[in-house]
Design an enzyme around this catalytic site. Structure first.
Site, PDB file in Angstrom:
ATOM      1  N   CYS A 648     -11.185  82.340  50.688  1.00  0.00           N
ATOM      2  CA  CYS A 648     -11.920  81.339  51.467  1.00  0.00           C
ATOM      3  C   CYS A 648     -12.272  81.798  52.860  1.00  0.00           C
ATOM      4  O   CYS A 648     -11.989  81.119  53.820  1.00  0.00           O
ATOM      5  CB  CYS A 648     -11.189  80.021  51.570  1.00  0.00           C
ATOM      6  SG  CYS A 648      -9.574  79.938  50.941  1.00  0.00           S
ATOM      7  N   HIS A 657     -14.530  97.626  50.325  1.00  0.00           N
ATOM      8  CA  HIS A 657     -14.127  98.599  49.301  1.00  0.00           C
ATOM      9  C   HIS A 657     -12.916  98.113  48.523  1.00  0.00           C
ATOM     10  O   HIS A 657     -12.813  98.297  47.313  1.00  0.00           O
ATOM     11  CB  HIS A 657     -13.846  99.964  49.934  1.00  0.00           C
ATOM     12  CG  HIS A 657     -12.747  99.933  50.953  1.00  0.00           C
ATOM     13  ND1 HIS A 657     -12.850  99.272  52.161  1.00  0.00           N
ATOM     14  CD2 HIS A 657     -11.490 100.449  50.927  1.00  0.00           C
ATOM     15  CE1 HIS A 657     -11.718  99.400  52.830  1.00  0.00           C
ATOM     16  NE2 HIS A 657     -10.880 100.109  52.104  1.00  0.00           N
ATOM     17  N   HIS A 699     -15.570  71.538  53.862  1.00  0.00           N
ATOM     18  CA  HIS A 699     -14.799  70.964  54.968  1.00  0.00           C
ATOM     19  C   HIS A 699     -15.541  69.825  55.627  1.00  0.00           C
ATOM     20  O   HIS A 699     -14.961  69.035  56.356  1.00  0.00           O
ATOM     21  CB  HIS A 699     -14.481  72.043  55.998  1.00  0.00           C
ATOM     22  CG  HIS A 699     -13.775  73.214  55.396  1.00  0.00           C
ATOM     23  ND1 HIS A 699     -14.455  74.309  54.905  1.00  0.00           N
ATOM     24  CD2 HIS A 699     -12.467  73.438  55.165  1.00  0.00           C
ATOM     25  CE1 HIS A 699     -13.592  75.166  54.407  1.00  0.00           C
ATOM     26  NE2 HIS A 699     -12.368  74.662  54.553  1.00  0.00           N
TER      27      HIS A 699
HETATM   28  N1  GLN Z   1      -7.946  76.798  43.625  1.00  0.00           N
HETATM   29  C1  GLN Z   1      -7.616  76.321  44.933  1.00  0.00           C
HETATM   30  C2  GLN Z   1      -8.280  74.964  45.188  1.00  0.00           C
HETATM   31  O1  GLN Z   1      -9.339  74.747  44.724  1.00  0.00           O
HETATM   32  C3  GLN Z   1      -8.032  77.294  45.996  1.00  0.00           C
HETATM   33  C4  GLN Z   1      -7.599  76.855  47.359  1.00  0.00           C
HETATM   34  C5  GLN Z   1      -7.845  77.877  48.431  1.00  0.00           C
HETATM   35  O2  GLN Z   1      -8.659  78.738  48.290  1.00  0.00           O
HETATM   36  N2  GLN Z   1      -7.148  77.791  49.541  1.00  0.00           N
HETATM   37  O3  GLN Z   1      -7.757  74.135  45.866  1.00  0.00           O
HETATM   38 ZN    ZN Z   2     -10.755  78.598  49.361  1.00  0.00          ZN
END
Ligand code: GLN
Ligand code: ZN
Length: 758
Positions: A648, A657, A699
């Site tokens: 994220c 790489h 968000h």
């Molecule tokens: N699979 C998790 C979710 O969807 C991923 C969360 C994250 O990337 N922090 O909540």
């Molecule tokens: Zn995430």
């Protein structure tokens, strides 16, 4: 004189009093006077605890209502213009506005940015510097707290973030300019701070310069000499504190600065001692950070004492004893843990225990071992029980690690071959749509989980409730028209805890909270021993989800690096080894999912980048084992099984790489906030596999428009061939509401459909 001291203490409180007080103040359920009262009591209690434990100097200024870097910004008058006209003294409301964008009685403003504090999980508020930034004393908080501690008769040492680290950690706003150019304007205000502390009768000040453990450009190095000479006269004595790593190429610089003492971290970088001693001046105090401030293991007092004795030979009385870094990063008090078993507990030390260890070491050194014989014996007993415990070393796991071979780190065929097989088997359209895993964590879900944990509902009922949530998520996704579905993660409170709770070798505390930012705390699990999976962890939920639909349901796991990174990790073997154990456990889970008919499996690695060492030279060795562990976890499947990963963030340029070396068939990333730059990194590298650039920011409660999403995807297709693009939000949806999710995902699916038929 040999002294025991502390660099900083947790401020949240044993019962997280600070958290509760802050949150009620923000909700206007607690007045400012009451908030101030709570925090005054916390400070007094913490000073008392430290002094009673036997510390000779307790820190002042380590307490913060929100963050210690924000405190410095306010102390030095670094208040961005959007927060209004500066009054003489910055008030608490402005302070919280800077931190959170709002405060009781204030109108909303964009908050200051927040970012990770070095390689910890703590987040600080980034100072914002304007091109013509001026500085002035704008807060008397620190001086008031000094007076407060003095009135209570504590022997104190105020703590300041040093001028160079303060500038380094900030950000220039408006037109880009060299932050270092602000140093000359900044130093006089530091001078005033020091002078004022001196008039308050302060003998020692701790000036933290943690950037001395980083790779610094030459002009920054040169500035240290200038800054500290400038501050040399008239103030209290200065202890320059460094932590989180070795001084390395800054050793000579740090040792020769005109300050009266130097603190070094001998836990994260024990090897630096020799080099430091070689450069050390004969008049200075050396503060030895021997008790781990970042982890929860009990100190090996005998080993520390042996080191201290050798140091005393060399330094005489010019020796102080301290934790490696501020104890901000360790939980408060082991005595609050009632459900950990006695054996495990005997291996641990939280902040309260750590200050006792420091005091014990000092007493042993000054008054002789016999005076603390019992403490030494207890520590030795804990060390030997930890070395021998069958809960820690499992021969079968050690054997399995030794058996990991190169074949286990490789898929059967390379990506192009796999992609062909996957296309035939999965039959996904162009621009396939999916989500990152979680769906809204409603109050009902949370309550069901809590009730189950507390034994208020039995397993069958719990399972039924979770299955109902899964069914709801599957139905919703089908109705939105998504191509690859997820089960929604209703059963997970947290992406590490969920797995850790099902693994041997992990332990969980009740109260082991560590501040992450502001009032937010995390409770990292403890990985104390070899990791064993007794049974599949996610298969039943996934099998159920898949039974409800003819579309593909994507399995959902937390990757080995993230499990490691968000836990307290054992210190008796390399982190790489612990990570490999986690990888092996996940490999088994991946295989079980495949056996259960799950054809797409996502292994989340949001913490992959966080693991990067502070020093560039160490990056490649970290990346090598981190990549290898991911590959061990993901490579045990058939070519037709599609492995996804998710991260994220959007900084990939310098590790692209390694990202490519993970060889995930599909990576989903956050792009919506950073736009094209990121994709350019992938394109320039000729990243070979598939990518899902997050097409909208989860968000934000604001719904994306189809035009925005189409625009983003068209841009993406300019970098990555459309055949290798996926369409997805940029992270999980657990913090959103169902109506928000529905609107956004329907828009996203419409955008993908539009592009397909274009
Ligand atoms: N699979 C998790 C979710 O969807 C991923 C969360 C994250 O990337 N922090 O909540
Ligand atoms: Zn995430």
């Amino acid at each position: 004189m040999i002294l025991a001291h502390n660099l900083g203490f947790p401020r949240i409180g044993g019962q997280r009093e600070l958290k509760w007080a802050l949150e009620s103040y923000w909700k206007e359920q607690l007045g400012q006077q009451e908030l101030l009262q709570v925090t005054r009591e916390l400070r007094a209690r913490h000073w008392k605890q430290q002094q009673e434990a036997g510390l000779d100097l307790v820190p002042v200024g380590d307490f913060s209502w929100y963050d210690q870097v924000l405190d410095m910004s306010v102390l030095l008058g670094v208040i961005p213009p959007r927060f209004g006209e500066l009054q003489d003294e910055v008030d608490l409301a402005t302070y919280f506005c800077m931190a959170r964008g709002r405060a009781p009685g204030k109108k909303e403003v964009a908050a200051c940015e927040m970012t990770k504090w070095f390689n910890t999980n703590y987040h600080y508020i980034v100072p914002e510097f304007q091109p013509q930034q001026t500085f002035r004393l704008a807060s008397s908080t620190l001086f008031n707290q000094v007076a407060e501690a003095q009135a209570l008769n504590f022997s104190i040492k105020p703590v300041l973030l040093g001028p160079l680290s303060f500038l380094w950690l900030g950000k220039s706003k408006g037109r880009a300019f060299d932050k270092l150019s602000l140093l000359d304007a900044l130093l006089p205000v530091y001078g005033q701070v020091l002078h004022r502390l001196k008039t308050q009768g302060v003998e020692w000040v701790q000036m933290d310069e943690p950037i001395l453990v980083l790779d610094l450009p030459p002009d920054w190095k040169a500035a240290f000499e200038r800054a500290y000479s400038n501050l040399a006269n008239g103030g209290p004595k200065r202890l320059l504190a460094t932590y989180f790593g070795a001084l390395g190429d800054n050793t000579r610089l740090a040792c020769q600065l005109p300050v009266e003492g130097l603190h070094i971290d001998l836990v994260s970088a024990p090897g630096q001692l020799t080099q430091v001693l070689d450069e050390f001046s004969s008049y200075k105090i050396l503060s030895a950070g021997l008790v781990d401030g970042r982890n929860i293991w009990r100190n090996n007092l005998e080993a520390s004492l042996a080191q201290l004795e050798a140091l005393r030979e060399r330094l005489d009385d010019r020796l102080w004893i301290a934790p490696s870094c501020s104890l901000l990063h360790s939980p408060m008090d082991l005595a609050l843990e009632s459900s950990l078993d006695e054996e495990l507990k005997s291996w641990l030390a939280f902040a309260m225990q750590k200050i006792e260890e420091i005091a014990t070491l000092k007493r042993a050194l000054v008054e002789g071992r016999s005076i603390v014989a019992q403490a030494l014996a207890d520590s030795a007993a804990a060390q030997s029980s930890r070395c021998q415990s069958e809960r820690i070393y499992r021969p079968e796991i050690q054997a399995r690690m030794a058996d990991v071979n190169e074949d286990m780190t490789r898929r059967r065929h390379k990506y192009p071959v796999r992609a062909q097989i996957q296309r035939e088997q999965l039959k996904l359209p162009l621009y396939p749509t999916t989500t990152i895993g979680s769906f809204p964590q409603t109050l009902d879900i949370r309550k069901a989980r809590r009730d189950f944990k507390a034994g208020r509902i039995a397993e069958p009922e719990y399972r039924e409730r979770m299955e109902a949530e899964i069914a709801r998520a599957i139905q919703a996704q089908e109705s939105y028209g998504l191509d690859v579905l997820v089960h929604g993660e209703a059963e997970r409170n947290d992406m590490v805890e969920y797995f850790g709770e099902q693994l041997e070798g992990f332990a969980f505390t009740h109260n082991g909270w560590v501040q992450s930012y502001g009032s937010r705390c995390v409770k990292p699990p403890i990985i104390y021993g070899d990791v064993i999976r007794r049974q599949p962890m996610t298969v039943a939920w996934l099998r159920y989800a898949q039974s409800l639909t003819s579309r593909q349901v994507k399995g959902m796991l937390t990757g080995p690096v993230t499990l490691l990174q968000w836990s307290f990790v054992r210190d008796d073997q390399p982190r790489a080894d612990t990570c490999l154990q986690l990888a092996l456990v996940l490999r088994d889970e991946v295989w079980d999912l495949e056996q259960a008919g799950i054809k797409i499996i996502q292994i989340d690695e949001p913490a992959f980048r966080e693991g990067l060492p502070l020093r560039r030279v160490e990056w490649e060795s970290y990346l090598a084992w981190a990549v290898r562990c991911f590959r061990v976890a993901s490579s045990g499947v058939e070519d037709g099984t599609q492995i996804h990963t998710h991260m994220c963030y959007s900084e990939f340029n310098d590790i692209i790489h390694a990202i490519a070396a993970l060889d995930a068939d599909v990576i989903t990333i956050e792009t919506s906030r950073s736009d094209e730059e990121l994709l350019a990194a992938f394109a320039n590298f000729e990243y070979p596999n598939e990518i899902g650039p997050g097409v909208y920011d989860i968000h934000s409660p604001v719904a994306p428009t189809e035009v925005q999403i189409v625009g983003l995807l068209k841009k993406a297709a300019g970098y990555i061939p459309a055949e290798r693009l996926w369409v997805n939000p940029d992270c999980g949806l657990k913090t959103r509401t169902w109506p928000e999710v529905e609107t956004a995902l329907r828009t996203m699916v419409a955008a993908a459909h539009g592009l397909r038929s274009a």
